[in-house]
Motif scaffolding. Structure first.
Motif, mmCIF file in Angstrom:
data_model
loop_
_atom_site.group_PDB
_atom_site.id
_atom_site.type_symbol
_atom_site.label_atom_id
_atom_site.label_comp_id
_atom_site.label_asym_id
_atom_site.label_seq_id
_atom_site.Cartn_x
_atom_site.Cartn_y
_atom_site.Cartn_z
ATOM 1 N N LEU A 19 -26.784 38.286 -20.577
ATOM 2 C CA LEU A 19 -27.875 38.645 -19.668
ATOM 3 C C LEU A 19 -28.585 39.920 -20.099
ATOM 4 C CD1 LEU A 19 -26.206 38.087 -16.176
ATOM 5 C CD2 LEU A 19 -27.428 36.471 -17.585
ATOM 6 N N ARG A 89 -36.393 39.453 -10.593
ATOM 7 C CA ARG A 89 -35.064 39.740 -11.135
ATOM 8 C C ARG A 89 -34.082 40.068 -10.017
ATOM 9 N NH1 ARG A 89 -35.476 43.426 -16.052
ATOM 10 N NH2 ARG A 89 -36.473 41.536 -16.798
ATOM 11 N N VAL A 93 -30.743 37.925 -9.173
ATOM 12 C CA VAL A 93 -29.392 38.478 -9.175
ATOM 13 C C VAL A 93 -28.749 38.294 -7.800
ATOM 14 C CG1 VAL A 93 -28.070 40.599 -9.388
ATOM 15 C CG2 VAL A 93 -29.854 40.099 -11.024
ATOM 16 N N GLY A 96 -27.748 34.748 -7.450
ATOM 17 C CA GLY A 96 -26.562 34.514 -8.278
ATOM 18 C C GLY A 96 -25.310 35.034 -7.607
ATOM 19 N N LEU A 97 -25.399 36.246 -7.010
ATOM 20 C CA LEU A 97 -24.231 36.810 -6.328
ATOM 21 C C LEU A 97 -23.803 35.916 -5.170
ATOM 22 C CD1 LEU A 97 -24.855 40.658 -6.248
ATOM 23 C CD2 LEU A 97 -23.063 39.404 -7.435
ATOM 24 N N VAL B 17 -27.902 32.680 -13.456
ATOM 25 C CA VAL B 17 -28.662 33.934 -13.347
ATOM 26 C C VAL B 17 -29.427 34.182 -14.648
ATOM 27 C CG1 VAL B 17 -28.463 36.418 -13.089
ATOM 28 C CG2 VAL B 17 -27.131 34.927 -11.644
ATOM 29 N N VAL B 21 -33.331 35.011 -15.196
ATOM 30 C CA VAL B 21 -33.708 36.381 -15.536
ATOM 31 C C VAL B 21 -34.352 36.474 -16.921
ATOM 32 C CG1 VAL B 21 -32.724 38.623 -16.108
ATOM 33 C CG2 VAL B 21 -32.085 37.508 -13.996
#
Lengths: 248, 97
Positions: A19, A89, A93, A96-97, B17, B21
């Protein structure tokens, strides 16, 4: 179990690195780390055939393909990490969490019975057992896979084949063009200068030097010149080829 | 066996992710590969849990499909790069309006 606790942190760290790294080559190397560790985990999980396939197909074929494409489109360029959509972004994130914690908590709630193990299924050999299942229960899926692979190969060939946008220049037309360019712009009529191969650099990528010490750009084969980003102007020879597809 | 599935879930999440991103098409593609690999790990782990080889066959099929997908995907990235001199996913926005 030891192999798992050694490899799991390595895999998660390498995946997290994917990432953040700024060079695509580093991303490919991190992905190779994850895939090799996965192969070892397959061995622990009693899947020796998949261990071999993972190394041969994934790290051997797929990552090599990635590296080839990387070299073609410029491995040197650093990737921009600037955010183009505002807040994207942070939202990504956060999402994703949420997804990660949801999955981990949900799986953590489950108590599984102690694993049956594959001793019985692998008794005649893992490859033989897999072949038994593959060519009986899943034989139609297997044959559909053949069609998929042929379609993919054909598709890649069609996509990779560049379309000729202008008719091919004949030798006569080329000679006429060069003489015309000499008459109009004074461009050198003869062949291009040879590359400068010296005692210290035995490579055709070494440019020839003019008597005053300056680099002669035309002496390097233009496929050896690294590709430039879109915002920089191309070399004049390159621009003549690429601009036929319209403004960028 | 749960810890294998949890590791697989973590890797899948990181891959997801990454797809959201990162902006370079190649790195996005690598993140998709990471997600596929995470699913394979779950398949193989469940094969051992249930004591039959169906999970391993499923992982094998995922690998085959991933190979085909990579071939076509990289060819598409090459074609876009040839036309636009850029591998950023944000640049290929001609169909937006």
């Amino acid at each position: 179990m030891t192999a798992f606790w050694v490899l799991a942190p390595v895999m998660v760290a390498a995946a997290l690195g994917l990432l953040f790294v700024r060079k695509a080559v580093h991303a490919a190397l991190l992905l190779a780390t994850v895939m090799m560790s996965l192969a070892v985990l397959y061995l622990v999980l009693e899947a020796p055939f998949l261990f071999a396939v993972q190394i041969i197909v994934y790290t051997g074929a797929i990552l090599m393909l990635f590296l080839f494409v990387l070299m073609l489109i410029g491995a040197e360029s650093r990737l921009s990490l600037v955010e183009t959509i505002k807040g994207q972004r942070v939202l990504a994130v956060l999402g994703g969490l949420v997804l990660g914690s949801l999955l981990v908590i949900a799986i953590g709630q489950v108590t599984l019975a102690s694993p049956v193990g594959l001793e019985a299924a692998n008794s005649g050999g893992n490859v033989e057992g897999l072949a038994d299942v593959l060519f009986s229960t899943y034989v139609f899926a297997f044959e559909a896979t053949a069609a998929l692979l042929i379609t993919a190969a054909l598709g890649a060939m069609v996509l990779a084949h560049p379309e000729r946008l202008t008719p091919k220049e004949s030798q006569q037309e080329m000679a006429a063009r060069r003489v015309r360019e000499y008459a109009e712009h004074g461009r050198h009529l003869g062949p291009l200068p040879a590359p400068g191969v010296y005692a210290r650099h035995n490579s055709v990528a070494t440019p020839a030097l003019a008597p005053d010490g300056s680099v002669i750009e035309a002496s390097i084969n233009r496929t050896l010149v690294p590709p430039r980003p879109a915002d920089e102007p191309d070399l004049p020879e390159l621009a003549a080829d690429e601009d036929e597809e319209g403004p960028q | 066996m749960t810890e294998y599935v949890i590791l697989s879930a973590i890797l899948f999440t990181i891959g997801a992710v990454g797809v959201l991103v990162r902006r370079n098409a190649l790195v996005v593609f690598m993140c998709v590969e990471l997600m596929l690999n995470a699913c394979n790990l779950a398949f193989v782990a469940f094969a051992r849990q249930h004591g039959n080889l169906d999970g391993q066959v499923a992982a094998f099929f995922v690998m085959v499909v991933a190979a085909a997908e990579v071939v076509v995907g990289l060819a598409i990235i090459m074609t876009i790069f040839r036309a636009r001199r850029s591998a950023s996913v944000d640049d290929a926005s001609l169909l937006r309006y």
